[in-house]
Design an enzyme around this catalytic site. Structure first.
Site, mmCIF file in Angstrom:
data_model
loop_
_atom_site.group_PDB
_atom_site.id
_atom_site.type_symbol
_atom_site.label_atom_id
_atom_site.label_comp_id
_atom_site.label_asym_id
_atom_site.label_seq_id
_atom_site.Cartn_x
_atom_site.Cartn_y
_atom_site.Cartn_z
ATOM 1 N N CYS A 262 33.885 -7.962 84.829
ATOM 2 C CA CYS A 262 33.611 -8.862 85.945
ATOM 3 C C CYS A 262 34.609 -10.015 86.041
ATOM 4 C CB CYS A 262 32.233 -9.515 85.770
ATOM 5 S SG CYS A 262 30.896 -8.348 85.644
ATOM 6 N N SER B 188 50.593 -2.634 85.692
ATOM 7 C CA SER B 188 50.599 -3.333 84.407
ATOM 8 C C SER B 188 51.810 -2.997 83.545
ATOM 9 C CB SER B 188 49.300 -3.028 83.658
ATOM 10 O OG SER B 188 49.078 -1.640 83.670
ATOM 11 N N ASP C 186 54.102 2.292 79.594
ATOM 12 C CA ASP C 186 52.736 2.140 80.119
ATOM 13 C C ASP C 186 51.979 1.217 79.170
ATOM 14 O OD1 ASP C 186 50.655 2.358 81.830
ATOM 15 O OD2 ASP C 186 50.406 4.525 81.638
ATOM 16 N N ASP C 187 50.849 0.677 79.659
ATOM 17 C CA ASP C 187 50.175 -0.325 78.843
ATOM 18 C C ASP C 187 49.330 0.271 77.724
ATOM 19 O OD1 ASP C 187 47.262 -0.087 79.989
ATOM 20 O OD2 ASP C 187 48.594 -0.197 81.714
ATOM 21 N N CYS D 52 34.442 -1.260 72.855
ATOM 22 C CA CYS D 52 34.348 -2.714 72.984
ATOM 23 C C CYS D 52 32.891 -3.088 73.237
ATOM 24 C CB CYS D 52 35.218 -3.194 74.155
ATOM 25 S SG CYS D 52 35.040 -4.957 74.475
ATOM 26 N N CYS E 204 40.836 -11.127 69.577
ATOM 27 C CA CYS E 204 40.062 -9.965 69.134
ATOM 28 C C CYS E 204 40.907 -8.728 69.374
ATOM 29 C CB CYS E 204 38.760 -9.874 69.925
ATOM 30 S SG CYS E 204 37.822 -8.356 69.625
ATOM 31 N N CYS F 267 39.300 -3.157 69.430
ATOM 32 C CA CYS F 267 39.434 -1.825 70.033
ATOM 33 C C CYS F 267 40.573 -1.037 69.377
ATOM 34 C CB CYS F 267 39.596 -1.894 71.552
ATOM 35 S SG CYS F 267 40.867 -3.023 72.127
#
Lengths: 449, 449, 449, 449
Positions: free
Chosen positions: C5, C286, C348-349, C385, C434, C437
């Site tokens: 969000c 990105s 790529d990300d 996550c 953090c 992941c």
């Protein structure tokens, strides 16, 4: 400035309607006012068209109801207002020689005379489009065969036209003798495609095999491909603005890569219009490639410091008066982290009225840029186009009546420079291109009324 | 069964577009597939049309952008599918004599021949509508004046047509020499109205002053009203089905009140087809007036025992398969309190295929009726119409190949009777009406191909 | 992968509704499923929300009817299906302490327990959102003042939450003690703004003045700005994926420029994972910045060889089965003129399931690339996550159970390399982030059920 | 005047969602502002609701995705504006006793006190509806079983309420102890239906088996039907306006046929308020039955001289200012053929503010009526309703402060008469009915604040 249109045709695909829709979709940048397709099946042509984008007008349920293996498509540019869709293309006609459809990119400069002549012979005009005259010239031809009638009709037209016709069993592509607007040919596994740009080949996986030549007619039907010169070629006058602004960067038009050409514009611009700076940035999307070229030539780092927002300003109609968010601001965002304290070279493709350029410079400054040097990857725009591009009237063009220095001051740049005409022409091979919007030298006789 | 269309025209109203929209609105029952208006202003005609109802197509913002004091309008009937709006009317044309629009109710029976002839002369047909042929006949006329060209064109047409033309400064109304379809004239405070039915006078407060006569042209312009006979009247052949079913009950068509005529049908039906019963009910809406007449004549009480639901079945497309709610049930509701234990006479206007009648009888029985006697306020429907009404093919009509007794059994009624032809004709004055759908006696020669 | 969000709040603007809508618009990339705003005026809060984009739900007429100088907004991510809009935010509640609204970015990890506890005390839950529990904790607090009740409620929450509350006269912003999700503060000429990212400052011209700190509450009201630590800060655990993928490049989050950070990722990647090649390209959007960094460090030219199409694939739902145009192909186009015969490094990300990467490599090869070397500007993605990002389940992640070599083969690249974890951490300053992941080291205790 | 709502529930149908949608559809006249359904399946309740009509909100695709054999539905009345759908019903809640939904017709007169009490105990109110208080009373009950908690909650409510609850495995219907609003029960082949009116039985083919009694709870679940009195019945106070105006004529409410009752009103009116005239007509739709009764009693012929137009006035929002077509004119049409020169008795159900009556009289006169005598099938309306009907404030009611003679003059009738109270009561059986809107004698204590 607006491109007039994009055209598309496919022969020999089991789902021609779907492919035509995708072809229109990939050429959506050539026109967002209206879109349409015509598909031939069992001896009859069905046409679907309307105001709005491809995804709005050509919905999946509509497409699913259109069987057929031949089809043509069209996108038309966006105008203000316009509650009628009478001018959406393709136009479909039944005449004594049979049924056919046509999609047109360009402007027929003798449409008015032709229209009057056709009306005198009893023609009924149902639209205000210059394209409609083609239908009537075909209908009034004494040639009993549709192809011959079309050939005869084309001989009467003046101006710019890249045309794709659909008959019940073939695609007929044609281009005016000067070759103003692009029209490329691709071969698919099972047939052929024609389109304004090669970017329309992505979804049908066509292989580029060349262009419809100026003055040429190319017919795609069950016998394969047939080509002939319906009229002698004139001096090639390809629209240089396709390379500057209109075409998609990944397209090839007039046999030349758009992205490569834009990079060449940028390199030449760097050569002759250098300026000391920290970074080079481009105004998305058309300015990005020239910026890359400029950076490459100058050795100044390229940055992606202006990005497009999630949505175009179009979505925010009826802005409240207190707000006054500029449409440029709604479309573009500047990145302070990349611009703060920098001396910035901004590359844009052209300056029309000057107000957009002024806003971009303001946007870059407000993100912290110390200096903003604008470089334009085309010459000063001074003349109208009669061949299919909608340029504001001469007195609205800032380059008329203002020197480069005056424009620089008006738009608030620290320095401003344009790509000289001869270098632009050099980048596209020095000839074969129309540059009348920069020079006023029109390849054809124009009767202005 | 479907009416083909409704036409409307207004001369001399400061807000002609709004009035035309209201005119279309009040004639919405004559066609729900598409609607459109054309308005003349400052020497130019603007047309807005599309698929769907008046409120959907002719929205207030659209109407507000259409200045002008002359306009015409059109409603077209509903067909299945049809993703194209090419056939929506009015049609607007620019021809050598000028610009004009036309709205048509009826069927031109020689459209095919006329179309071929026009095509041979070089005409471009852009729709499949029989109405388009009128544009071309006007365009190909050698008459330099638009009115004369229209007059000449009308002389070439056969079949049924009530037409309203719009030019840049006038309304021209015309009717075929047999007068198949209605066309009424009203006078407003500041001008004139023409329409298919007088119900279209409600919002413009026009006073009925008569009909456009068969074979007549009536022109409304700044000189007032001018009328002349462009062709001799033939035997008047007014569509009796307008009185039976199509027209709104509060309308006057062919100089005769629809509600009064329906009541007369009912009274005559009661006289010759009596049956002992407790109540008389009508199938809404067209059957209600005949039921009132039947009740009046027979002395059996009239009840409102079938009512329309809040919405038409159209709103419930794609019904789930398990459900099988009948569309008749979605449209109509029966009142058990009025029907329980009663011997019921149900009055309907006609029986087409018979399945609707069967469902209504079932509905009435399921609400508790002990006996259901069906009385039809028209004769047995056996023949197609070539004059603007869409009747199913003869082999789909239950009256072909079945006797009254057989039909009665098929639809599950306790008794069934039709209004005899001669009494129906007596109710409408014994002559001047076409009854070919009941008799096969067509007033004009029909070439069926 | 999807961001959960975006949140927004503005205090002290004469047209808070319009500004909140623009704030949502600029954060549209953080959630496209639903959007909403709440505005306080004359002691009452009005909420408007619904499924779809900002331009669809928050139309100009809706906005124009919402006076007030304080407002909050929310965007929510897109899920499949979902015919209900119960979970759209902001949530607005009336409780004994007054009326308030809340917008939430993150995931409350103890929502289930809190919900059970609230239900036991008589709470009525009307949605399935974890955010609703906040309303009930506030309502059940014994604190008579709303601010104190909110403070008490926040103390009960675990997990990730950046919250913006609206009361009838103030904005209250709060962040969890670990600071998982971003929350920035800006000062406008007449008040304050809070948002997920600084890109939301563009239309209100706010100046960045810092972040809401982990464990902090910041109140904006007529007394100005007031801040206090409602709970001690824990080890800062800012989401590194905001820099890798989620945030807009021109944003600053966690006090760090997104574009600059991505460029740093690219430079480090070039240092440790070099490969001989002709050009470096990025997957839009990105991947572009890391590609610029990689090119800068390696000296290999950067090219814009993959571009986004005119529309997202979303517009082409219900593709016909015969077609099978891939969604990647609908979104992205490759430029043969730039790729033909080249040895290409694609940046790529991240790689999630691997299928997108495979398609991009295929796209680049089909445009003529001779070699395709994929470089990923983040480490191997292996763990879920629990703090507000929707990552597929571990067994769907290609990095689980496959070595780099195996992935390289599966996706069809000539070589593949990831940015090592320690270099990624170095790029963002080595701590405060953090990275669970990639490592499975979750900053908080997680009860998986 | 507006009815508040319609409620519906079905137990034991393989396609409960479709049936509930049809139930709402058949009760659409009880509320057009919003509609919704809730369906239980596999232990979970899914709710779909929104602003607008049944066909707009509950589309076939939405319904098709809702399996389940138990469902409830709701229609809500139309208000002006209202850009929020928070108040649409059914409301669905998860509380400690489980999940349930509720649909409500009526007004809870002590909602304000109950709300304050619930808030004090920590309740979160998310709407402004009086119905929401029911959720909280259930949630705050100490009863661990849902049915017992609901029973306890109902004991706290005052005012008018016909309620249908849905749990994951049952339907629970309840009615206030006075029985203000209707609530009928029907038995289907495989289960049960509850609804506001029996017209909702049409599509599920239920057989009427009686009413939920005042003060009664009726549970429908796998054990069949179970009923008990949760509170002693009070003096029956059924809303007489359901018979006068709200209910559909083919419904049975309070054990009495609506059409028969209206006819009885008309007969009594003819007896005591005769007038010499040529025809009797009714204002559609509610006035038609009283007109039939009046005609029957008086011997004066009944005519259908006012008909509804094709569309409601609602479709013509934003009328242009020059036009000033009255909404009554857009809704109703008069038939000159039936009215011209006649002395007409017009029957309407009530006079509220008087302006509608005035317009109808004008409409009838403009169609040629010589005399217009208005007869009202109810007494003078003078008091507000606190039990679920939205009556304008007393000072807006024309009957307050004007005599019958004055009203007659104001509305322009030749004569005017109302049905005397005692005769109205006689028609409905002399007791068991609330007539407070005519008398001010409210069955319950009302605290006006």
């Amino acid at each position: 400035m607006r491109e007039e249109c994009g055209v598309f045709g496919i022969y020999g695909h089991p789902n021609a309607a779907e492919q035509t829709r995708l072809g229109n979709h990939s050429q959506q940048h050539r026109g967002e006012e209206s879109t349409g397709i015509a598909v031939a099946h069992n001896g009859t042509i069905t046409t679907v068209k309307g105001m709005g984008s491809v995804t709005k007008v050509l919905t999946q349920p509509v497409i699913n109801q259109l069987p057929g293996f031949i089809g043509i498509g069209h996108n038309r540019y966006s105008t203000q207002g316009g509650s009628t869709n009478d001018n959406a293309q393709p136009f479909t006609a039944t005449v004594k020689q049979g049924q056919f459809s046509v999609a047109h990119n360009g402007t027929i400069t003798n449409a008015k005379e032709m229209r009057a002549e056709c009306e005198d012979k009893g023609a009924v005009f149902q639209t205000t489009s210059d394209t409609e005259v083609i239908l009537h010239l075909v209908a009034q031809s004494q040639q009993p065969e549709l192809l011959n009638a079309i050939t005869e009709a084309l001989g009467r037209l003046e101006g710019a036209f890249s045309l794709v016709f659909l008959t019940v069993d073939s695609i007929i592509a044609a281009r005016d003798p000067y070759g103003f607007r692009p029209l490329v040919i691709g071969r698919t596994e099972t047939g052929f495609v024609v389109a304004s740009e090669t970017c329309a080949f992505q979804y049908n996986r066509a292989v580029y095999i060349g262009e419809v030549e100026p003055g040429e007619i190319v017919i795609f039907n069950s016998s394969g491909i047939r080509r002939f010169q319906y009229t002698p070629q004139q001096t090639r006058s390809q629209c240089v603005f396709e390379h500057i602004y209109f075409a998609r960067p990944n397209s090839k038009v007039f046999g030349r890569s758009v992205s490569q050409t834009r990079k060449a514009f940028g390199r030449l611009l760097a050569e002759v219009k250098p300026v000391e700076a920290d970074i080079v940035i481009g105004v998305p999307n058309s300015g990005l490639y020239a910026a890359l070229g400029y950076a490459e030539q100058s050795g100044i780092p390229f940055e992606l410091a202006i990005t497009r927002g999630p949505l175009t300003a179009r979505s925010f109609i009826q802005p409240s008066h207190e707000l006054r968010i500029d449409t440029i601001e709604l479309k573009l965002s500047a990145d302070p982290a990349l611009l703060e304290g920098q001396r910035v070279i901004v590359i844009d493709d052209s300056i029309v009225r000057g107000n957009t350029s002024g806003k971009i410079i303001k946007l870059v400054r407000s993100a912290g840029a110390m200096e903003v040097h604008l470089r334009i990857s085309s010459p000063m725009l001074t003349h109208p186009c009669f061949y299919g591009v909608d340029i504001p009237s001469p007195d609205e063009l800032i380059a008329n009546g203002h020197s480069v220095e005056q424009i620089c001051e008006l738009i608030g740049a620290d320095s401003l420079a344009y790509l000289p005409l001869e270098l632009m022409m050099q980048a596209v091979g020095n000839s074969d291109y129309c540059n009348a919007c920069f020079t006023g030298k029109y390849p054809t006789l124009i009767n202005i009324t």
